[in-house]
Scaffold this active site. Structure first.
Site, PDB file in Angstrom:
ATOM      1  N   MET A  30      -3.799  -5.961   8.776  1.00 44.46           N
ATOM      2  CA  MET A  30      -2.672  -6.401   9.593  1.00 44.46           C
ATOM      3  C   MET A  30      -2.503  -5.460  10.792  1.00 44.46           C
ATOM      4  SD  MET A  30       0.074  -8.097   7.038  1.00 44.46           S
ATOM      5  CE  MET A  30       0.869  -6.604   6.490  1.00 44.46           C
ATOM      6  N   TYR A  32      -2.311  -1.865  13.153  1.00 44.81           N
ATOM      7  CA  TYR A  32      -1.636  -0.566  13.153  1.00 44.81           C
ATOM      8  C   TYR A  32      -2.429   0.381  12.251  1.00 44.81           C
ATOM      9  CZ  TYR A  32       2.244   2.218  14.737  1.00 44.81           C
ATOM     10  OH  TYR A  32       3.001   3.144  15.402  1.00 44.81           O
ATOM     11  N   LEU A  33      -3.682   0.525  12.634  1.00 44.23           N
ATOM     12  CA  LEU A  33      -4.701   1.104  11.752  1.00 44.23           C
ATOM     13  C   LEU A  33      -4.520   2.596  11.535  1.00 44.23           C
ATOM     14  CD1 LEU A  33      -7.760  -0.806  13.251  1.00 44.23           C
ATOM     15  CD2 LEU A  33      -6.333  -1.458  11.300  1.00 44.23           C
ATOM     16  N   HIS A  37      -7.518   2.285   6.572  1.00 44.10           N
ATOM     17  CA  HIS A  37      -8.263   1.134   7.097  1.00 44.10           C
ATOM     18  C   HIS A  37      -9.672   1.582   7.544  1.00 44.10           C
ATOM     19  CE1 HIS A  37      -3.992  -0.088   8.235  1.00 44.10           C
ATOM     20  NE2 HIS A  37      -4.386  -1.124   7.508  1.00 44.10           N
ATOM     21  N   LYS A 149      -5.200   1.010  -2.540  1.00 39.30           N
ATOM     22  CA  LYS A 149      -3.779   1.171  -2.182  1.00 39.30           C
ATOM     23  C   LYS A 149      -2.987  -0.048  -2.648  1.00 39.30           C
ATOM     24  CE  LYS A 149       0.049   1.990   0.073  1.00 39.30           C
ATOM     25  NZ  LYS A 149       0.359   0.953   1.020  1.00 39.30           N
ATOM     26  N   ARG A 187       3.458   1.130   7.119  1.00 40.93           N
ATOM     27  CA  ARG A 187       4.915   1.156   6.972  1.00 40.93           C
ATOM     28  C   ARG A 187       5.477   2.576   6.949  1.00 40.93           C
ATOM     29  NH1 ARG A 187       4.086  -3.826   3.738  1.00 40.93           N
ATOM     30  NH2 ARG A 187       5.245  -5.476   4.800  1.00 40.93           N
TER      31      ARG A 187
END
Ligand code: AMP
Length: 286
Positions: A30, A32-33, A37, A149, A187
């Site tokens: 999604m 916002y690496l 990631h 995760k 987050r």
């Protein structure tokens, strides 16, 4: 590195690669690496000939009162990180491309989707399975890379692949943490400095579970209660769940054994964070 915003563009590349017998590795995200990631991307780069990363904040996996609108996004930064990793193609579709008007079809993995995170996020895994199956059909990877995760996500997607006979191998990879133990997550950017410190309670509670298990404690209830006690000492924390379950069925266990998942979700202020540890082949993986 190519950037595709439409399904046709992706299919054009995929067709060419397939014709040349190249193996496609796929990392759905999604955006916002972070290093979590990127660890998936690096493994994909090692194991496959062409690496595709998707960046799509999938609306169908967010509940009505969740953070879809405010979920962090920074495509330019993601693009520059991925280009340094030697990614071949970014798939960056709009919501309209993935869910055109009149969209009707959803995928569910019964029972597994209702446990752990599914209990407090109804419809979440239906959204995840739907988008991942669509992405698999578009990208047609031989291997797809996911992080431990999101342990429940790994287990549910493996079941979906098995049940629907999908020609893709799910490759689960280690959970990447910050130096102080906090599981990396997009987050985490919601946390203020005080909450960031408080968030360590998730990983600390898993350390406590690991210590207890190493010292011979097997009773799930005892381990769970000690974890809950520790978390409740943190004023910013509010427990969503702490569970000790079978790593395949996600059914609660009375005794910790091989193939056990210890998973938790905790609100730190308004931010819901998850973390877990697995016992696989007798070893603790955190
Ligand atoms: P997301 O962008 O949060 O949907 O995550 C995309 C993929 O990255 C999923 O397979 C996640 O499990 C994985 N991922 C996210 N955070 C981590 C982490 N800290 N370590 C390893 N993998 C992660």
């Amino acid at each position: 590195m190519e950037i595709a915003k439409t399904i046709e563009e992706v299919k054009h590349h995929v067709l060419l690669w397939k014709k040349n017998g190249l193996k496609i590795g796929f990392v759905p995200t999604m955006g916002y690496l972070h290093e979590g990631h990127l660890s998936l991307v690096r493994e994909a780069r090692k194991r496959t000939d062409r690496v595709v990363v998707s960046i799509f904040v999938n609306p169908t996996q967010f509940g009505p009162n969740e953070d879809y609108q405010v979920y962090p996004r920074d495509f330019e930064r993601d693009q520059s990180l991925l280009s340094k990793e030697g990614v071949d193609l970014i798939f960056y579709p709009s919501v309209e491309v993935m869910y055109p008007e009149g969209y009707k079809t959803y995928v569910e993995v019964k029972d597994l989707q209702d446990r752990l995170c599914g209990r407090s996020r109804p419809g979440h895994f239906r959204g995840v399975c739907t988008v991942v199956l669509k992405l698999f059909n578009i990208v047609q990877p031989e291997e797809a890379f996911f992080g431990w995760k999101d342990a429940q996500q790994v287990i549910i997607l493996q079941k979906m692949v098995e049940d629907l006979n999908l020609p893709v191998k799910i490759v689960p990879l280690p959970l990447i943490r910050d130096n102080d133990g906090l599981a990396l997550s997009s987050r985490n950017s919601y946390l203020n400095p005080e909450e960031r410190k408080a968030a360590l309670v998730l990983s600390r509670s898993l350390d406590l579970a690991a210590e207890l298990i190493k010292s011979g404690e097997k009773r799930a209830e005892v381990i769970k209660n000690r974890m809950l006690e520790l978390i409740q000492q943190e004023p910013w924390a509010r427990v969503d769940y702490v569970e000790i379950v079978d790593l395949k069925t996600l059914e609660p266990l009375e005794q910790v054994q091989d193939n056990t998942l210890i998973a938790l979700a905790v609100y730190i202020g308004r931010t819901r964070l998850i973390d877990n540890l697995r016992i696989i082949s007798g070893g603790l993986e955190k």
